[in-house]
Design a protein around this motif. Structure first.
Motif, short mmCIF file in Angstrom:
data_model
loop_
_atom_site.label_atom_id
_atom_site.label_comp_id
_atom_site.label_asym_id
_atom_site.label_seq_id
_atom_site.Cartn_x
_atom_site.Cartn_y
_atom_site.Cartn_z
N ALA A 256 0.86 -1.28 0.18
CA ALA A 256 -0.01 -0.01 -0.04
C ALA A 256 0.94 1.32 0.01
O ALA A 256 0.62 2.31 -0.60
CB ALA A 256 -0.97 -0.09 1.20
N TYR A 257 1.97 1.22 0.71
CA TYR A 257 3.06 2.14 0.83
C TYR A 257 3.51 2.55 -0.56
O TYR A 257 3.48 3.77 -0.89
CB TYR A 257 3.92 2.05 1.87
N ILE A 258 3.89 1.69 -1.33
CA ILE A 258 4.43 1.71 -2.48
C ILE A 258 3.31 2.04 -3.57
O ILE A 258 3.54 3.31 -4.35
CB ILE A 258 4.70 0.34 -3.43
N GLY A 259 1.95 1.92 -3.56
CA GLY A 259 1.22 2.31 -4.14
C GLY A 259 0.99 3.91 -3.83
O GLY A 259 0.79 4.74 -4.83
N LEU B 39 7.24 0.56 11.36
CA LEU B 39 6.63 -1.09 11.28
C LEU B 39 7.73 -2.03 10.92
O LEU B 39 7.68 -3.04 11.78
CB LEU B 39 5.48 -0.82 10.12
N GLY B 40 8.65 -1.42 10.04
CA GLY B 40 9.63 -2.41 9.85
C GLY B 40 10.59 -2.42 11.06
O GLY B 40 10.96 -3.86 10.99
N LEU C 5 11.32 -2.81 4.76
CA LEU C 5 10.60 -1.70 4.87
C LEU C 5 11.30 -0.45 5.40
O LEU C 5 11.17 0.71 5.00
CB LEU C 5 9.22 -1.89 5.89
N VAL C 6 12.07 -0.81 6.48
CA VAL C 6 13.23 0.37 6.81
C VAL C 6 14.07 0.67 5.76
O VAL C 6 14.32 1.95 5.76
CB VAL C 6 14.11 -0.30 8.03
N ALA C 7 14.64 -0.10 4.92
CA ALA C 7 15.44 0.24 3.79
C ALA C 7 14.68 1.14 2.88
O ALA C 7 15.49 1.94 2.11
CB ALA C 7 16.25 -0.85 3.17
N PHE C 8 13.40 0.78 2.53
CA PHE C 8 12.75 1.66 1.50
C PHE C 8 12.11 2.88 1.82
O PHE C 8 11.61 3.61 1.14
CB PHE C 8 11.69 0.65 0.84
N THR D 278 15.74 1.77 -7.63
CA THR D 278 15.89 3.19 -6.76
C THR D 278 17.41 3.52 -6.70
O THR D 278 18.03 4.61 -7.12
CB THR D 278 15.59 3.02 -5.31
N LEU D 279 18.32 2.54 -6.66
CA LEU D 279 19.79 2.73 -6.47
C LEU D 279 20.29 3.07 -7.88
O LEU D 279 21.45 3.91 -8.01
CB LEU D 279 20.51 1.52 -5.99
N ILE D 280 19.66 2.60 -9.08
CA ILE D 280 20.19 3.06 -10.46
C ILE D 280 19.36 4.33 -10.79
O ILE D 280 20.07 5.23 -11.44
CB ILE D 280 19.88 1.88 -11.29
#
Length: 232
Positions: A77-80, A125-126, A134-137, A203-205
């Motif tokens: 849902a967060y990605i959306g 949440l992560g 979740l923490v990384a994104f 993302t990294l690219i």
């Protein structure tokens, strides 16, 4: 709600496919041409549809598995939300490119502010569940959301402010599209949907690529400004 899941999933997949197919044309087409604008708008509409149905599917999954839903359901849902925010900002900055003062439209501030709050929530949440993906994104949405929020609440500081913001937002939306494509098709690349490489590689690219592209346009616009005749 269960009866809606399969139809929503089909719509989500169809919209995602259209978004992925139309993503590339506005990137290479000459900016401002009818092709760029029309295909770009088709991409935005498909992306918003994909994001909305994706968030609906995630909500159904949360309800289905309550009281112990998977953190991944919230993450999808967060990605959306990130995707929808980027697509909307990319269009809205064009509408207000002539502004000289701070922009205080409640809808724009709510969307970008909501992205910032959602990023903090997904990071929390992560950490709580140990889902380090979740923490990384989370910083992706936090950094882009804060940048967009500050763009709205501050008066423009440069002549082509809207160009850079439009380009950055559409790059961000494109990164989300590519991320979803890689994750959904991860099994075809010898992995699975939980592999962090599929989530973070675009993302990294993409972010360094967006910075390089922005620098190129800044040099181009600076050259044009130097060549302008004196005013007054």
């Amino acid at each position: 709600m269960e009866a809606l899941y399969s139809p929503l999933r089909l719509v989500h997949i169809a919209c995602g496919a259209v978004a992925f197919a139309t993503l590339w044309i506005p990137l290479v087409a000459k900016k401002g041409t009818p092709l760029h604008r029309k295909v770009g708008m088709a991409y935005v509409i498909a992306m918003l549809c994909s994001a909305a149905t994706g968030m609906a599917l995630s909500s159904i999954q949360v309800v289905r598995n309550w009281p112990a839903p998977s953190p991944m359901s919230f993450f999808l849902a967060y990605i959306g939300l990130i995707s929808a925010n980027a697509a909307v900002v990319g269009v809205r900055v064009l509408r207000f490119k002539q502004r000289t003062e701070a922009h205080r439209h409640p809808g724009d501030l709510a969307l970008t502010g909501g992205t910032v709050l959602a990023s903090l929530a997904i990071a929390g949440l992560g950490l709580h569940t140990g889902a380090m993906l979740l923490v990384a994104f989370a910083p992706v949405g936090l950094i882009t959301g804060m940048g967009q929020l500050l763009y709205w609440v501050r008066p423009p500081r440069e002549r082509m402010h809207w160009w850079y913001q439009h380009m950055g937002a559409m790059f961000g939306s494109g990164i989300a599209t590519l991320t979803a494509f890689l994750v959904l098709n991860s099994r075809h690349f010898g992995g699975n949907a939980t592999a962090i490489v599929f989530w973070l590689a675009p993302t990294l690219i993409g972010l360094p690529g967006a910075r390089l592209w922005e620098r190129a346009y800044r040099r181009r616009f600076a050259g044009k400004a130097v060549g302008l005749p004196a005013q007054g």
